[in-house]
Design an enzyme around this catalytic site. Structure first.
Site, mmCIF file in Angstrom:
data_model
loop_
_atom_site.group_PDB
_atom_site.id
_atom_site.type_symbol
_atom_site.label_atom_id
_atom_site.label_comp_id
_atom_site.label_asym_id
_atom_site.label_seq_id
_atom_site.Cartn_x
_atom_site.Cartn_y
_atom_site.Cartn_z
ATOM 1 C CG HIS A 91 -8.947 11.071 3.730
ATOM 2 N ND1 HIS A 91 -7.948 11.419 2.836
ATOM 3 C CD2 HIS A 91 -10.016 11.844 3.415
ATOM 4 C CE1 HIS A 91 -8.394 12.358 2.028
ATOM 5 N NE2 HIS A 91 -9.646 12.635 2.359
ATOM 6 C CG HIS B 112 -14.825 14.542 2.726
ATOM 7 N ND1 HIS B 112 -13.669 13.839 2.995
ATOM 8 C CD2 HIS B 112 -14.427 15.765 2.293
ATOM 9 C CE1 HIS B 112 -12.616 14.591 2.723
ATOM 10 N NE2 HIS B 112 -13.046 15.768 2.300
ATOM 11 C CE LYS C 243 -8.008 22.147 -4.023
ATOM 12 N NZ LYS C 243 -8.948 21.040 -3.757
ATOM 13 C CG ASN D 100 -4.451 16.861 1.880
ATOM 14 O OD1 ASN D 100 -5.574 16.692 1.427
ATOM 15 N ND2 ASN D 100 -3.357 16.729 1.143
ATOM 16 C CE LYS E 49 -5.160 15.654 -3.867
ATOM 17 N NZ LYS E 49 -4.798 16.068 -2.483
ATOM 18 C CD GLU F 75 -1.188 16.525 -1.834
ATOM 19 O OE1 GLU F 75 -1.051 15.720 -0.917
ATOM 20 O OE2 GLU F 75 -2.285 16.724 -2.399
ATOM 21 N NE ARG G 155 -3.373 20.051 -4.962
ATOM 22 C CZ ARG G 155 -3.891 19.891 -6.170
ATOM 23 N NH1 ARG G 155 -3.171 20.199 -7.231
ATOM 24 N NH2 ARG G 155 -5.110 19.439 -6.329
ATOM 25 C CG HIS H 94 -8.429 16.519 4.157
ATOM 26 N ND1 HIS H 94 -8.600 17.767 4.700
ATOM 27 C CD2 HIS H 94 -9.277 16.442 3.109
ATOM 28 C CE1 HIS H 94 -9.513 18.421 4.003
ATOM 29 N NE2 HIS H 94 -9.931 17.643 3.040
ATOM 30 N NE ARG I 198 -1.276 5.905 -23.583
ATOM 31 C CZ ARG I 198 -1.386 5.204 -24.704
ATOM 32 N NH1 ARG I 198 -1.940 5.754 -25.781
ATOM 33 N NH2 ARG I 198 -0.940 3.965 -24.767
ATOM 34 C CD GLU J 5 -12.700 20.091 2.792
ATOM 35 O OE1 GLU J 5 -11.724 20.873 2.817
ATOM 36 O OE2 GLU J 5 -12.563 18.851 2.723
#
Length: 367
Positions: free
Chosen positions: A255, A273, A230, A248, A146, A240, A244, A251, A124, A188
């Site tokens: 994606h 990417h 960031k 993206n 993330k 997010e 936040r 993105h 965990r 980026e």
């Protein structure tokens, strides 16, 4: 000599990002983040031959009692899967890793995401130290916690928020980075200027030559300024829930392109990417202009900068607009089944726009 830069990320689980050359040889700094007796070093078959032995030796030199195991995985986005995640979990089990174990993620964004997710899952949650070796991972995926793996339906759909214990970005590793990967990382970096910092955007226009030549000082400045942007946003919105999502920009489109192409392992012509994000930013800017939110001149300004850095700005041939839209509907930012995209009012002024008309998105995708 380029000095070591530091950026602190605050919030409930604060940590420090250190940026500079030679940090993978700093045994005391590397080992300072190992709280227990077990450390798993996760890398891939591109990066491990260059640095894994050095990092393991540095950890062992600083803490001789530390049990260090190394797992080398296949490189590439195509291997960021649940099956690969299972390999990391198996390695932790074989090591006998206890709750005070530390996972060290040595590589690019794929390794960082996967090792970080495994650390979030094992008992965990155990510590993860990010050791990014690509520009893209230094300015994006290693920061913010993330973590995720991909499934056939989309990118990063299975994951968890798990802030790292530390990020150690050795800029000397960028000297071995292929030119294409460097340019992909710079996409980026450009994103940070486009979404919230016109001055940084202008600085990137001026610094194109030293950045593309992998100048240590220029890269350290670009990485530090990107991480500062960031870090500030992540601190205010760690999960997010709002602001936040601005990170993206480009993105959702990007994606969808990656998923529809089967990720970068599917063929030589598939976008990596950062390249997909570059195309995605231009599409987001075009959609913003089409919706009357931003001037067309800013779209062309962004497009010109990306082209100057050798990045793609148009959709690859053969991708069906409707298929891309289907992929975009699975984006994690969407609410109640409605498209929620990061668009802009012009350079440096991004915003999250809910309930975007799908017909207009299809128009942009269709060119």
């Amino acid at each position: 000599m380029t000095k070591v830069r530091s950026v602190d990320v605050g919030g409930a689980a604060p940590y420090r990002i250190r940026i500079g050359p030679g940090l993978l040889d700093d045994s005391a700094q590397l080992a300072a983040h190992a709280r227990g007796r077990h450390a798993l070093l996760v890398s891939d078959d591109h990066v491990a031959p260059l640095y894994a032995e050095r990092v393991a030796a540095a950890l062992q030199a600083a803490q001789p009692e530390l049990q260090v195991a190394t797992l080398v995985m296949a490189a590439g986005e195509a291997h960021k899967t649940l099956a690969s995640l299972g390999e990391v979990i198996d390695a932790l089990a074989t090591l006998g890793a206890t709750r005070d174990a530390t996972v060290y993620a040595l590589g690019g964004g794929v390794i960082g995401d996967m090792a970080g997710f495994a650390a979030a899952c094992w008992m965990r949650g155990v510590d993860c130290v990010q050791l990014p070796t690509t520009l893209l991972s230094m300015v994006d995926s290693s920061v913010g916690g993330k973590t995720a793996v991909d499934i056939p339906q989309g990118k990063n759909l299975v994951g968890a928020f798990h802030p790292p214990r530390a990020v150690i970005a050795d800029t000397a590793t960028l000297r071995t980075l292929p030119a294409r990967e460097l340019r992909a990382g710079l996409a980026e970096v450009i994103k940070y200027g486009a979404l919230g910092d016109p001055e940084f955007f202008a600085w990137l226009e001026q610094q194109r030559e030293p950045l593309l030549a992998s100048d240590d000082a220029a890269l350290a400045e670009a990485i530090a300024r990107s991480c500062e942007h960031k870090a500030a946003i992540v601190e205010r919105d760690p999960l997010e829930k709002g602001e936040r999502a601005l990170l993206n920009l480009g993105h959702t489109f990007g994606h969808a392109i990656e998923a529809e192409q089967g990720y970068s392992g599917a063929g030589r012509d598939a976008l990596v990417h950062g390249e997909a994000v570059a195309v995605g930013m231009v599409l987001a800017a075009r959609l913003s202009a089409m919706l009357g939110m931003a001037p067309h001149t800013d779209t062309e300004h962004l497009r010109s900068l990306l082209l100057a850095y050798g990045l793609p700005v148009d959709l690859p041939a053969g991708l069906a607009p409707q298929a891309l839209l289907e992929r975009m509907r699975l984006d994690k930012k969407n609410l109640a089944g409605r498209l929620r995209l990061v668009l802009w009012r012009g350079i440096g002024k991004a915003e999250v726009v809910p309930d975007v008309d799908e017909a207009r998105v299809l128009e942009v995708l269709a060119g």
